[in-house]
Scaffold this motif. Structure first.
Motif, mmCIF file in Angstrom:
data_model
loop_
_atom_site.group_PDB
_atom_site.id
_atom_site.type_symbol
_atom_site.label_atom_id
_atom_site.label_comp_id
_atom_site.label_asym_id
_atom_site.label_seq_id
_atom_site.Cartn_x
_atom_site.Cartn_y
_atom_site.Cartn_z
ATOM 1 N N PHE A 161 77.169 70.173 113.114
ATOM 2 C CA PHE A 161 76.282 69.909 111.969
ATOM 3 C C PHE A 161 74.893 70.482 112.275
ATOM 4 N N ARG A 162 74.317 71.188 111.300
ATOM 5 C CA ARG A 162 72.951 71.680 111.505
ATOM 6 C C ARG A 162 71.963 70.512 111.606
ATOM 7 N N ARG A 163 70.768 70.824 112.101
ATOM 8 C CA ARG A 163 69.759 69.773 112.299
ATOM 9 C C ARG A 163 68.452 70.120 111.593
ATOM 10 N N LEU A 164 67.692 69.076 111.271
ATOM 11 C CA LEU A 164 66.352 69.234 110.707
ATOM 12 C C LEU A 164 65.348 68.892 111.799
ATOM 13 N N ALA A 165 64.453 69.829 112.086
ATOM 14 C CA ALA A 165 63.431 69.577 113.107
ATOM 15 C C ALA A 165 62.458 68.510 112.586
ATOM 16 N N ARG A 215 68.442 68.374 93.890
ATOM 17 C CA ARG A 215 67.155 68.652 94.532
ATOM 18 C C ARG A 215 66.559 67.325 94.979
ATOM 19 N N THR A 216 66.593 67.095 96.285
ATOM 20 C CA THR A 216 66.222 65.776 96.807
ATOM 21 C C THR A 216 64.726 65.496 96.747
ATOM 22 N N GLY A 217 63.920 66.569 96.688
ATOM 23 C CA GLY A 217 62.465 66.359 96.762
ATOM 24 C C GLY A 217 61.983 66.168 98.192
ATOM 25 N N ASP A 218 62.908 66.269 99.160
ATOM 26 C CA ASP A 218 62.524 66.128 100.575
ATOM 27 C C ASP A 218 62.157 67.496 101.148
ATOM 28 N N HIS A 219 61.016 67.562 101.816
ATOM 29 C CA HIS A 219 60.604 68.794 102.482
ATOM 30 C C HIS A 219 61.104 68.748 103.914
ATOM 31 N N VAL A 220 61.872 69.778 104.297
ATOM 32 C CA VAL A 220 62.520 69.783 105.617
ATOM 33 C C VAL A 220 62.418 71.167 106.251
ATOM 34 N N ARG A 221 62.709 71.231 107.553
ATOM 35 C CA ARG A 221 62.716 72.511 108.269
ATOM 36 C C ARG A 221 63.970 72.548 109.163
ATOM 37 N N LEU A 222 64.779 73.588 109.038
ATOM 38 C CA LEU A 222 66.000 73.688 109.854
ATOM 39 C C LEU A 222 65.643 73.978 111.305
ATOM 40 N N ALA A 223 66.357 73.324 112.209
ATOM 41 C CA ALA A 223 66.178 73.597 113.639
ATOM 42 C C ALA A 223 67.128 74.710 114.054
ATOM 43 N N GLU A 268 64.326 78.678 105.525
ATOM 44 C CA GLU A 268 64.405 77.871 106.744
ATOM 45 C C GLU A 268 63.638 76.569 106.563
ATOM 46 N N GLU A 269 62.594 76.631 105.770
ATOM 47 C CA GLU A 269 61.782 75.438 105.499
ATOM 48 C C GLU A 269 61.576 75.332 104.000
ATOM 49 N N GLY A 270 61.758 74.135 103.469
ATOM 50 C CA GLY A 270 61.596 73.966 102.035
ATOM 51 C C GLY A 270 62.268 72.691 101.567
ATOM 52 N N GLU A 271 62.822 72.727 100.339
ATOM 53 C CA GLU A 271 63.412 71.523 99.753
ATOM 54 C C GLU A 271 64.889 71.412 100.124
ATOM 55 N N LEU A 272 65.300 70.197 100.465
ATOM 56 C CA LEU A 272 66.706 69.940 100.789
ATOM 57 C C LEU A 272 67.488 69.736 99.497
ATOM 58 N N VAL A 273 68.617 70.444 99.364
ATOM 59 C CA VAL A 273 69.484 70.346 98.186
ATOM 60 C C VAL A 273 70.864 69.894 98.671
ATOM 61 N N LEU A 274 71.419 68.873 98.042
ATOM 62 C CA LEU A 274 72.658 68.267 98.537
ATOM 63 C C LEU A 274 73.708 68.079 97.455
ATOM 64 N N ALA A 276 67.350 65.498 119.142
ATOM 65 C CA ALA A 276 66.872 66.866 118.911
ATOM 66 C C ALA A 276 66.773 67.139 117.415
ATOM 67 N N GLY A 277 66.180 66.218 116.691
ATOM 68 C CA GLY A 277 66.074 66.363 115.240
ATOM 69 C C GLY A 277 67.146 65.544 114.544
ATOM 70 N N MET A 278 67.250 65.713 113.229
ATOM 71 C CA MET A 278 68.202 64.929 112.440
ATOM 72 C C MET A 278 69.369 65.814 112.007
ATOM 73 N N HIS A 279 70.584 65.363 112.344
ATOM 74 C CA HIS A 279 71.770 66.096 111.908
ATOM 75 C C HIS A 279 71.994 65.889 110.415
ATOM 76 N N LEU A 280 72.428 66.964 109.737
ATOM 77 C CA LEU A 280 72.933 66.853 108.373
ATOM 78 C C LEU A 280 74.417 66.520 108.500
ATOM 79 N N ASN A 281 74.879 65.506 107.783
ATOM 80 C CA ASN A 281 76.306 65.167 107.849
ATOM 81 C C ASN A 281 77.083 66.141 106.959
ATOM 82 N N GLU A 282 77.415 67.293 107.548
ATOM 83 C CA GLU A 282 78.048 68.353 106.755
ATOM 84 C C GLU A 282 79.548 68.149 106.568
ATOM 85 N N ALA A 283 80.084 67.054 107.122
ATOM 86 C CA ALA A 283 81.469 66.710 106.815
ATOM 87 C C ALA A 283 81.546 66.064 105.432
#
Ligand SMILES: [Zn+2]
Length: 439
Positions: A319-323, A301-309, A281-287, A258-265
């Motif tokens: 852990f939240r997910r990326l659709a 700023r990862t430069g990855d464009h993502v959208r939260l599910a 909700e949609e934009g650049e992933l920052v880690l 169901a999308g990609m989990h962010l490893n928030e641990a």
């Protein structure tokens, strides 16, 4: 389903508290010794971990950009000043693939290497891979970090790791069968390439022992049509994963698909509007990675464009997910007649057509008008017309843009062993193409 460790099922408040606790400990370790972050954080008024009491405080920390890290390494070669310890403490050196400029070099200590491998072990576990599996890596083990950390993750898991470096694609297919590999880790593009080679030499990968494939390095395993194609060719279940040399293995797909989990641990994750820097909700992933103290990244700023599910995942992880995983690199987004097109959006349509093999995307400017052309390897002859017309109609429908589709003969477009380079933007000067550089 196996019982999940408590770190994966924390409720939001406990998660935030744990992340801030880890962050403060890391700041206390790096601030006295790491010249790069000492300068950045001190300028922001942060001199000790205690200065970050809440996520509002965290959100005041400056971003870190790849360009900044790259300039820092250029100014202080060979590794820059983002080092918390003397270089003697480090045990591994890797570098980015350098597809966008000068490669970034990255060092790991014994502790941070173990941490990186543990994040990969998590990728494996979430895909149902365990100590009894044999994992094949069809990858040339060089300075690019690529699947080195997956190799370490396999070791931590107690699985058998099978190296596939210095082999042709044909030799790799045969090794997968000979060693009865149960898991294959590669880019999605290369999984399809190996399937093509297997077909040519008469090996049925779907009849092999491979039951799981895990993919990273580019979108694809998160694109339904591509995922299905890989699963059919390999007779296996396909999982998406994402990570980066300078960050770590931050994302994985679970059995719920169901999308990609962010490893928030292990990572503090934000999604921002890259133009306003505000949460989105949609934009650049920052880690921020929480376990790589020797050479960390903070609000990177990862430069990855993502959208939260939306909503919780049925696997039980909080852990939240990326659709759809990583939709694409922000730098790779094409602006065509006012429409933003990610190459993965083109791929998601093209892969729905079973007759189509490889594809390539060209953007040209004719007069004042941009034209998007998609070349597809499709059957020639009487069936050519309907296929290309159908692909063009589907692309126009999905993208809201008229797209020219050209059929080319099977096997004529480039093949890739690692990350695919399917896009040529003829509007941008490209040092590799003299004709572009002079126009
Ligand atoms: Zn899940």
């Amino acid at each position: 389903m196996n019982t999940l460790p408590p770190s994966e099922t924390l409720e939001a408040a406990a998660r935030s508290s744990e992340q801030l606790h880890r962050l403060r400990a890391m700041l206390d370790a790096i601030l006295p010794a790491n010249a790069f972050y000492q300068r950045k954080l001190t300028a922001a008024g942060v001199t000790q971990g205690r200065d970050i009491a809440t996520f509002d405080d965290y959100a005041q920390l400056p971003f870190t950009s790849k360009r900044e890290l790259s300039e820092n390494q250029a100014a202080t070669p060979p590794y820059g000043t983002n080092l918390t310890f003397p270089t003697a403490r480090y045990v591994r050196m890797h570098q980015t693939s350098g597809t966008t400029g000068r490669p970034l070099r990255w060092l790991d200590t014994e502790e941070s290497w173990t941490w990186f491998g543990a994040s990969w072990a998590e990728v494996f576990r979430a895909a149902g891979v365990g100590a009894n599996d044999s994992i094949f890596f069809p990858f040339s083990f060089g300075p690019f970090i690529g699947f080195w950390t997956a190799y370490e993750g396999a070791r931590q898991l107690g699985a058998m790791a099978l190296p596939g470096g210095a082999m042709s694609s044909e030799q790799r297919v045969r090794a997968i069968v000979d060693h009865q590999a149960t898991v294959v880790v590669s880019t999605p593009t290369y999984a399809l390439r190996l399937a093509e080679v297997a077909d040519r030499i008469g090996v049925d990968l779907a009849a092999s022992d491979v039951r799981v494939t895990i993919h990273a390095g580019e979108p694809g395993a998160g694109i339904p049509g591509t995922k299905r194609r890989i699963e059919e060719a390999w007779g296996a279940t396909c999982f998406d994963h994402a990570g980066a040399t300078e960050v770590g293995a931050w994302g994985f797909e679970c059995g719920a698909h169901a999308g990609m989990h962010l490893n928030e641990a292990e990572f503090i994750c934000e999604v921002i509007d890259p133009d306003t820097d505000e949460p989105a909700e949609e934009g650049e992933l920052v880690l921020t990675n929480l376990g790589r103290v020797g050479m960390p990244v903070i609000r990177y700023r990862t430069g990855d464009h993502v959208r939260l599910a939306a909503g919780p995942c049925e696997c039980g992880r909080t852990f939240r997910r990326l659709a759809g995983g990583v939709i694409g690199r922000i730098d790779d987004a094409l602006l065509v007649r006012g429409v933003v097109v990610f190459p993965s959006a083109v791929e998601s349509i093209v892969r729905l057509f079973p007759d189509v093999g490889e594809f390539a995307i060209h953007v040209r400017r004719t007069g004042e008008l941009d034209q998007l052309t998609v070349q597809v390897e499709a059957p020639m002859g009487p069936r050519d017309g309907p296929t290309t017309d159908a692909v063009a109609d589907a692309l126009r429908e999905a993208l809201g843009l008229r797209v020219a589709v050209e059929a080319v003969a099977a096997g004529t477009l480039p093949r890739f062993d690692l990350k695919a380079r399917r896009v040529t933007d003829h509007r941008r000067p490209n040092p590799d193409r003299i004709e572009d550089a002079v126009t």
